[in-house]
Design a protein around this motif. Sequence first.
Motif, short mmCIF file in Angstrom:
data_model
loop_
_atom_site.label_atom_id
_atom_site.label_comp_id
_atom_site.label_asym_id
_atom_site.label_seq_id
_atom_site.Cartn_x
_atom_site.Cartn_y
_atom_site.Cartn_z
N ALA A 1 0.57 -1.06 0.09
CA ALA A 1 -0.11 -0.11 -0.17
C ALA A 1 0.71 1.14 0.04
CB ALA A 1 -0.95 -0.01 1.30
N LEU A 2 0.31 2.30 -0.54
CA LEU A 2 0.83 3.72 -0.51
C LEU A 2 0.43 4.30 0.67
CD1 LEU A 2 0.04 4.56 -4.32
CD2 LEU A 2 2.12 4.15 -3.25
N THR A 3 1.08 5.31 1.09
CA THR A 3 0.78 6.42 2.41
C THR A 3 0.37 7.76 1.43
OG1 THR A 3 2.90 7.06 2.69
CG2 THR A 3 2.05 5.26 3.90
N TRP A 4 -0.48 8.52 2.16
CA TRP A 4 -0.82 9.97 1.57
C TRP A 4 0.30 10.82 2.10
CZ3 TRP A 4 -4.44 11.02 -1.90
CH2 TRP A 4 -4.46 12.32 -2.10
N SER A 5 0.69 11.84 1.05
CA SER A 5 1.63 12.77 1.33
C SER A 5 0.87 14.16 1.07
CB SER A 5 2.70 12.83 0.46
OG SER A 5 3.53 13.67 0.45
N ARG A 6 0.91 14.87 2.28
CA ARG A 6 0.10 16.35 2.21
C ARG A 6 0.97 17.28 1.28
NH1 ARG A 6 -2.44 17.96 7.87
NH2 ARG A 6 -3.68 16.27 7.80
N GLU A 7 2.65 17.06 1.27
CA GLU A 7 3.33 17.73 0.26
C GLU A 7 2.90 17.53 -1.26
OE1 GLU A 7 7.95 17.82 -0.98
OE2 GLU A 7 7.59 17.23 1.07
N LEU A 8 2.94 16.14 -1.65
CA LEU A 8 2.41 15.80 -2.68
C LEU A 8 1.03 16.55 -3.28
CD1 LEU A 8 3.85 11.93 -3.10
CD2 LEU A 8 4.91 14.39 -3.76
N GLU A 9 0.12 16.30 -2.27
CA GLU A 9 -1.33 16.52 -2.51
C GLU A 9 -1.32 18.22 -2.77
OE1 GLU A 9 -5.36 17.28 0.09
OE2 GLU A 9 -3.52 16.67 1.18
N SER A 10 -0.67 18.91 -1.95
CA SER A 10 -0.45 20.26 -2.34
C SER A 10 0.20 20.60 -3.72
CB SER A 10 0.37 21.09 -1.34
OG SER A 10 0.65 22.53 -1.44
N THR A 11 1.39 19.89 -4.05
CA THR A 11 1.78 20.12 -5.50
C THR A 11 0.92 19.80 -6.49
OG1 THR A 11 4.02 19.54 -4.49
CG2 THR A 11 3.81 19.43 -6.81
N ALA A 12 0.10 18.75 -6.41
CA ALA A 12 -0.88 18.28 -7.50
C ALA A 12 -1.94 19.40 -7.61
CB ALA A 12 -1.49 16.85 -6.91
N ARG A 13 -2.36 19.76 -6.30
CA ARG A 13 -3.59 20.56 -6.41
C ARG A 13 -3.31 22.05 -6.98
NH1 ARG A 13 -4.80 20.49 -1.42
NH2 ARG A 13 -3.62 22.03 -0.75
N ASN A 14 -2.08 22.41 -6.75
CA ASN A 14 -1.44 23.54 -7.26
C ASN A 14 -1.27 23.51 -8.99
OD1 ASN A 14 -1.58 24.90 -5.06
ND2 ASN A 14 0.85 24.36 -4.61
N TRP A 15 -0.80 22.17 -9.30
CA TRP A 15 -0.70 22.20 -10.61
C TRP A 15 -2.19 21.89 -11.38
CZ3 TRP A 15 2.21 23.59 -14.48
CH2 TRP A 15 2.32 22.96 -15.54
N ALA A 16 -3.24 21.29 -10.75
CA ALA A 16 -4.39 21.13 -11.33
C ALA A 16 -5.15 22.52 -11.37
CB ALA A 16 -5.26 20.36 -10.35
N ASN A 17 -4.96 23.53 -10.45
CA ASN A 17 -5.58 24.71 -10.47
C ASN A 17 -4.80 25.67 -11.59
OD1 ASN A 17 -7.23 24.56 -8.43
ND2 ASN A 17 -5.70 25.05 -6.89
N ALA A 18 -3.46 25.28 -11.91
CA ALA A 18 -2.82 25.91 -12.78
C ALA A 18 -3.25 25.77 -14.24
CB ALA A 18 -1.08 25.73 -12.76
N LEU A 19 -3.39 24.54 -14.25
CA LEU A 19 -3.95 23.75 -15.73
C LEU A 19 -5.42 24.29 -15.95
CD1 LEU A 19 -2.65 20.22 -15.52
CD2 LEU A 19 -1.98 21.94 -17.01
N MET A 20 -6.47 24.35 -14.77
CA MET A 20 -7.54 24.83 -15.15
C MET A 20 -7.58 26.29 -15.32
SD MET A 20 -10.86 24.20 -14.83
CE MET A 20 -10.89 22.75 -13.85
N ALA A 21 -6.64 27.19 -14.73
CA ALA A 21 -6.63 28.34 -15.16
C ALA A 21 -6.24 28.98 -16.69
CB ALA A 21 -6.01 29.21 -13.97
N ARG A 22 -5.15 28.19 -16.86
CA ARG A 22 -4.57 28.23 -18.37
C ARG A 22 -5.20 27.52 -19.28
NH1 ARG A 22 1.45 26.46 -15.89
NH2 ARG A 22 1.76 28.24 -14.68
#
Length: 187
Positions: free
Chosen positions: A73-94
Amino acid sequence: ADHTWDSNVYAKPRSCVSHDMKTAVCVLILLAGPGDAQWRRFGQKPEAAGASTLPREMLAAHNAVRTGAGIPALTWSRELESTARNWANALMARRQFKHRPDTPYGENLFEITGDSASPGDVVNAWAAQARDYDYRSNSCRRVCGHYTQVIWSDTKQVGCGVARGRGREVWVCNYNPPGNVVGQRPY
């Protein structure tokens, strides 16, 4: 039902107060989140895949696929979550859909327009690529890199984010350490 409020369109909700004041007053609350807002009836439960359940549901979906392949199993990373969310928001905005350049992490992307997806829908779409992966030759008949990243045995952490707006969703998951190393097998 909830109604998405587009910041470019002003929609005034109908009043629930009657002229004789015998009916109860309806209370509407504006819930604001990063990049979107919704009108919600007082007392209504949040959506199943809201911000608070996204990590749990995405992790469970990933680990269900990994368990099926015999991978830890994987574990959840808040750092990776933040990085992913920021990129998703950037892709949406662009208004784009592409991988983040020069990232040190593995990355899977998912996009849907005109509908919405659940965490399970997203991970299952990637997992469906298993049919195109040939373990013996360690190659893909078509696209299978999203699947191999999900099951990459050396990957230990995942973090995901989603951006929603104007009938579109962009999902991003980041993985550490990254998978899909050329010349190596996923497991």
